[in-house]
Scaffold this active site. Structure first.
Site, PDB file in Angstrom:
ATOM      1  N   THR A  70      35.583  38.800  45.607  1.00 28.93           N
ATOM      2  CA  THR A  70      35.984  37.492  46.147  1.00 28.93           C
ATOM      3  C   THR A  70      37.316  37.043  45.536  1.00 28.93           C
ATOM      4  O   THR A  70      37.585  35.855  45.431  1.00 28.93           O
ATOM      5  CB  THR A  70      34.905  36.430  45.845  1.00 28.93           C
ATOM      6  OG1 THR A  70      34.567  36.556  44.460  1.00 28.93           O
ATOM      7  CG2 THR A  70      33.673  36.588  46.690  1.00 28.93           C
ATOM      8  N   GLY A  71      38.107  38.029  45.121  1.00 23.38           N
ATOM      9  CA  GLY A  71      39.389  37.691  44.488  1.00 23.38           C
ATOM     10  C   GLY A  71      40.509  37.598  45.504  1.00 23.38           C
ATOM     11  O   GLY A  71      40.287  37.387  46.701  1.00 23.38           O
ATOM     12  N   GLU A  72      41.735  37.795  44.969  1.00 22.47           N
ATOM     13  CA  GLU A  72      42.941  37.622  45.787  1.00 22.47           C
ATOM     14  C   GLU A  72      42.989  38.593  46.976  1.00 22.47           C
ATOM     15  O   GLU A  72      43.282  38.198  48.092  1.00 22.47           O
ATOM     16  CB  GLU A  72      44.139  37.887  44.865  1.00 22.47           C
ATOM     17  CG  GLU A  72      45.331  37.041  45.184  1.00 22.47           C
ATOM     18  CD  GLU A  72      46.411  37.231  44.123  1.00 22.47           C
ATOM     19  OE1 GLU A  72      47.567  37.288  44.505  1.00 22.47           O
ATOM     20  OE2 GLU A  72      46.066  37.332  42.926  1.00 22.47           O
TER      21      GLU A  72
ATOM     22  N   CYS B  75      48.066  46.826  40.615  1.00 19.54           N
ATOM     23  CA  CYS B  75      47.321  47.929  41.226  1.00 19.54           C
ATOM     24  C   CYS B  75      48.241  49.053  41.677  1.00 19.54           C
ATOM     25  O   CYS B  75      47.796  50.177  41.857  1.00 19.54           O
ATOM     26  CB  CYS B  75      46.515  47.408  42.390  1.00 19.54           C
ATOM     27  SG  CYS B  75      47.513  46.398  43.447  1.00 19.54           S
ATOM     28  N   ASN B  76      49.530  48.760  41.844  1.00 22.39           N
ATOM     29  CA  ASN B  76      50.443  49.780  42.353  1.00 22.39           C
ATOM     30  C   ASN B  76      51.426  50.332  41.336  1.00 22.39           C
ATOM     31  O   ASN B  76      52.239  51.189  41.666  1.00 22.39           O
ATOM     32  CB  ASN B  76      51.262  49.200  43.521  1.00 22.39           C
ATOM     33  CG  ASN B  76      50.384  48.902  44.694  1.00 22.39           C
ATOM     34  OD1 ASN B  76      49.438  49.630  44.952  1.00 22.39           O
ATOM     35  ND2 ASN B  76      50.674  47.817  45.389  1.00 22.39           N
ATOM     36  N   ARG B  77      51.378  49.815  40.124  1.00 23.06           N
ATOM     37  CA  ARG B  77      52.387  50.245  39.167  1.00 23.06           C
ATOM     38  C   ARG B  77      52.019  49.894  37.725  1.00 23.06           C
ATOM     39  O   ARG B  77      51.309  48.901  37.496  1.00 23.06           O
ATOM     40  CB  ARG B  77      53.737  49.598  39.488  1.00 23.06           C
ATOM     41  CG  ARG B  77      53.733  48.070  39.413  1.00 23.06           C
ATOM     42  CD  ARG B  77      55.025  47.464  39.923  1.00 23.06           C
ATOM     43  NE  ARG B  77      55.143  47.580  41.356  1.00 23.06           N
ATOM     44  CZ  ARG B  77      56.012  48.362  41.974  1.00 23.06           C
ATOM     45  NH1 ARG B  77      56.866  49.065  41.275  1.00 23.06           N
ATOM     46  NH2 ARG B  77      56.059  48.430  43.285  1.00 23.06           N
TER      47      ARG B  77
HETATM   48  N1  LIG Z   1      46.783  41.761  43.660  1.00 20.65           N
HETATM   49  C1  LIG Z   1      47.391  42.738  44.338  1.00 20.65           C
HETATM   50  O1  LIG Z   1      48.552  42.660  44.736  1.00 20.65           O
HETATM   51  C2  LIG Z   1      46.610  43.999  44.678  1.00 20.65           C
HETATM   52  C3  LIG Z   1      47.030  44.817  45.732  1.00 20.65           C
HETATM   53  C4  LIG Z   1      46.280  45.961  46.051  1.00 20.65           C
HETATM   54  C5  LIG Z   1      45.143  46.247  45.305  1.00 20.65           C
HETATM   55  N2  LIG Z   1      44.767  45.447  44.265  1.00 20.65           N
HETATM   56  C6  LIG Z   1      43.551  45.816  43.514  1.00 20.65           C
HETATM   57  O2  LIG Z   1      42.480  45.127  44.113  1.00 20.65           O
HETATM   58  C7  LIG Z   1      41.491  44.842  43.113  1.00 20.65           C
HETATM   59  C8  LIG Z   1      41.189  43.365  43.155  1.00 20.65           C
HETATM   60  O3  LIG Z   1      42.369  42.670  42.849  1.00 20.65           O
HETATM   61  P1  LIG Z   1      42.441  41.101  42.975  1.00 20.65           P
HETATM   62  O4  LIG Z   1      43.876  40.746  42.818  1.00 20.65           O
HETATM   63  O5  LIG Z   1      41.715  40.652  44.190  1.00 20.65           O
HETATM   64  O6  LIG Z   1      41.612  40.679  41.659  1.00 20.65           O
HETATM   65  P2  LIG Z   1      40.990  39.259  41.276  1.00 20.65           P
HETATM   66  O7  LIG Z   1      41.571  38.189  42.116  1.00 20.65           O
HETATM   67  O8  LIG Z   1      41.045  39.169  39.810  1.00 20.65           O
HETATM   68  O9  LIG Z   1      39.451  39.400  41.683  1.00 20.65           O
HETATM   69  C9  LIG Z   1      38.631  40.330  41.036  1.00 20.65           C
HETATM   70  C10 LIG Z   1      37.285  40.450  41.766  1.00 20.65           C
HETATM   71  O10 LIG Z   1      36.590  41.523  41.127  1.00 20.65           O
HETATM   72  C11 LIG Z   1      35.273  41.077  40.806  1.00 20.65           C
HETATM   73  N3  LIG Z   1      34.750  41.777  39.638  1.00 20.65           N
HETATM   74  C12 LIG Z   1      35.322  41.879  38.430  1.00 20.65           C
HETATM   75  N4  LIG Z   1      34.542  42.636  37.606  1.00 20.65           N
HETATM   76  C13 LIG Z   1      33.453  42.989  38.315  1.00 20.65           C
HETATM   77  C14 LIG Z   1      32.293  43.752  38.034  1.00 20.65           C
HETATM   78  N5  LIG Z   1      32.102  44.305  36.843  1.00 20.65           N
HETATM   79  N6  LIG Z   1      31.385  43.935  39.028  1.00 20.65           N
HETATM   80  C15 LIG Z   1      31.577  43.374  40.232  1.00 20.65           C
HETATM   81  N7  LIG Z   1      32.647  42.644  40.582  1.00 20.65           N
HETATM   82  C16 LIG Z   1      33.579  42.459  39.635  1.00 20.65           C
HETATM   83  C17 LIG Z   1      35.424  39.579  40.573  1.00 20.65           C
HETATM   84  O11 LIG Z   1      34.184  38.997  40.769  1.00 20.65           O
HETATM   85  P3  LIG Z   1      33.646  37.797  39.847  1.00 20.65           P
HETATM   86  O12 LIG Z   1      33.997  36.570  40.589  1.00 20.65           O
HETATM   87  O13 LIG Z   1      32.191  38.024  39.782  1.00 20.65           O
HETATM   88  O14 LIG Z   1      34.323  37.914  38.516  1.00 20.65           O
HETATM   89  C18 LIG Z   1      36.425  39.207  41.682  1.00 20.65           C
HETATM   90  O15 LIG Z   1      35.787  39.008  42.887  1.00 20.65           O
HETATM   91  C19 LIG Z   1      42.062  45.288  41.793  1.00 20.65           C
HETATM   92  O16 LIG Z   1      41.521  46.535  41.418  1.00 20.65           O
HETATM   93  C20 LIG Z   1      43.537  45.403  42.057  1.00 20.65           C
HETATM   94  O17 LIG Z   1      44.123  46.398  41.237  1.00 20.65           O
HETATM   95  C21 LIG Z   1      45.442  44.310  43.961  1.00 20.65           C
END
Ligand SMILES: NC(=O)c1ccc[n+]([C@@H]2O[C@H](COP(=O)([O-])OP(=O)(O)OC[C@H]3O[C@@H](n4cnc5c(N)ncnc54)[C@H](OP(=O)(O)O)[C@@H]3O)[C@@H](O)[C@H]2O)c1
Length: 421
Positions: free
Chosen positions: A188-190, A50-52
């Site tokens: 409900t992700g990370e 998400c940051n790079r």
């Molecule tokens: N990981 C990091 O370090 C970090 C840091 C800052 C920001 N982010 C950003 O935060 C966001 C989430 O990241 P994450 O790491 O938490 O991802 P993740 O663990 O893969 O979780 C993704 C979430 O998005 C939902 N989702 C996916 N497609 C969808 C749709 N079409 N409609 C509704 N919900 C949907 C999924 O729900 P389902 O269970 O229904 O699939 C799940 O709850 C991303 O955009 C990422 O770029 C990540």
């Protein structure tokens, strides 16, 4: 290094989220194919979080123009955008940057763990697509090990604040009495887990929604919060004062129309925190009266203040990286000599084996114990003669002595020798 290691990157440090998301690569497998065919790189690894969005490449020549063109064709962006936003570094600087990544020093939240997992996934997917090879595989494996070691011995990850806590802190700073407000978490992700942990720790009640009700129910059983049905919530935000949105949806879930409609029936304002990249909240909602929209850009600003408070830790990790990068560079340079060294050992062993068999048949020797002694004798002679020059070649490679490698390549050219025989 005889081979160039290149790093081209666009990150939250130089580009705001609305620019960053434009560089996102959607089809990673297709991108690897294209980079292999068109960029002039022999190997490449893409890190996308998400940051790079970062590219690590290996090539003899390193034609930056070709790399830029390939990346531009994947995103549909003008090449001008690359000149403005993409930073390119090579060799020692590229290795140094990779160590900053694996040790968590370049993360938005200093020392956070996610980036290490994301880098492991990146090299795994490059391996799977056969985009990385001997150099980048070795580089990433080593950088992951070094980063893990630095994290352990410096304690950089301890006492840090997660993106989730930052988001909740930001909400607290911008909403009066968050405790009395209704809060919704979408996803409900990370990242949602980190937000939920922080809300829970601070004693805030919150609702959680996800595309499947079971998923949000399971999430709430471990993370707290009250699970609510996605379809109803998504078209009626009017009951909420704070929205945290962290999904990977490839379109806007929180649209201008939905928020305009919700705000018509609402007396209080609404704060929306979009933690997603690409964003899942339409930025036009910020123009609706009573709505305050924040995203990863504001979190980055907050983190800058956090970093200032942890400057000593940053200095410790930086000096550890400075030490490690020299050893890493030397081992990468050594790799340049490996194809030659293993070729020499292979060819000499073939010769040894051929001559050994000839001698054994002339002696008509059948005694296994004696054959073993003669076999070991020939191996010891070869080892004794060849190891010193080979170690010297490795050393020369480590010191960047390309002339010596070139000369050794010519001296030990057994293939050409065989052709002229
Ligand atoms: N990981 C990091 O370090 C970090 C840091 C800052 C920001 N982010 C950003 O935060 C966001 C989430 O990241 P994450 O790491 O938490 O991802 P993740 O663990 O893969 O979780 C993704 C979430 O998005 C939902 N989702 C996916 N497609 C969808 C749709 N079409 N409609 C509704 N919900 C949907 C999924 O729900 P389902 O269970 O229904 O699939 C799940 O709850 C991303 O955009 C990422 O770029 C990540």
């Amino acid at each position: 290094m005889n081979q160039n290691i290149i790093n081209a990157r666009v990150t939250f440090r130089n580009s705001p989220i609305h620019i960053l998301e434009q560089f996102t690569i959607k089809d990673m497998h297709g991108a690897y194919e294209k980079f292999k065919e068109e960029s002039g790189l022999d190997e490449c690894v893409i890190i996308q979080t998400c940051n790079r969005i970062e590219l690590f490449g290996k090539s003899k020549s390193g034609d930056l123009e070709k790399i830029r063109k390939t990346w531009a064709s994947l995103t549909g962006l003008e090449e001008e955008a690359f000149k403005e936003n993409v930073k390119v570094v090579e060799n020692q600087e590229a290795l140094h940057h990779l160590l900053k990544l694996t040790s968590g020093l370049d993360s938005m939240v200093l020392g956070e763990e996610q980036i290490l997992g994301q880098i492991k996934n990146s090299i795994a997917s490059a391996r799977e697509s056969k985009a990385s090879g001997q150099h980048l595989n070795a580089l990433f494996d080593k950088a992951i090990r070094i980063g893990t070691r630095i994290r352990k011995s410096s304690g950089i990850g301890k006492g840090g604040i997660s993106v989730g806590s930052m988001a909740v802190k930001l909400a607290e700073e911008n909403i009066d009495e968050l405790k009395t407000k209704r809060t919704l978490l979408i996803g409900t992700g990370e990242i949602s887990t980190l937000v939920a942990k922080s809300l829970q720790r601070r004693g805030y009640a919150f609702d959680v929604t996800s595309r499947t009700l079971e998923r949000s129910q399971t999430f709430c059983q471990t993370m707290g919060g009250n699970s609510v049905r996605f379809e109803e919530i998504i078209s009626g935000f009017k009951n909420y004062d704070a929205l945290f949105v962290a999904t990977t949806a490839p379109y806007f879930l929180v649209t201008f129309d939905r928020i305009t409609k919700a705000m018509k029936d609402k007396k209080n304002g609404m704060m929306i925190l979009d933690l997603s990249n690409p964003r899942t909240v339409d930025e036009r909602v910020a123009t609706v009266e009573g709505v305050r929209l924040m995203n990863l850009d504001q979190i980055a600003e907050m983190v800058e203040k956090n970093i200032a408070a942890r400057q000593n830790m940053v200095k410790t990790v930086e000096s550890m990286i400075d030490e490690e990068v020299l050893a890493l560079e030397a081992s990468m340079k050594r790799l340049d000599a490996e194809p030659l060294v293993s070729d020499v050992f292979k060819n000499i062993d073939l010769l040894r084996e051929k001559e050994l068999q000839k001698a054994l048949s002339m002696l008509e020797e059948k005694d296994k114990a004696k054959i073993k002694i003669i076999d070991e004798l020939t191996k010891a002679i070869v080892e004794g003669i060849v190891s010193t020059p080979m170690n010297n070649i490795r050393k020369a490679s480590e010191q960047g002595n390309h002339d010596m490698i070139e000369l050794a390549n010519r001296l030990f050219d057994y293939k050409r020798q065989k052709q002229s025989d």
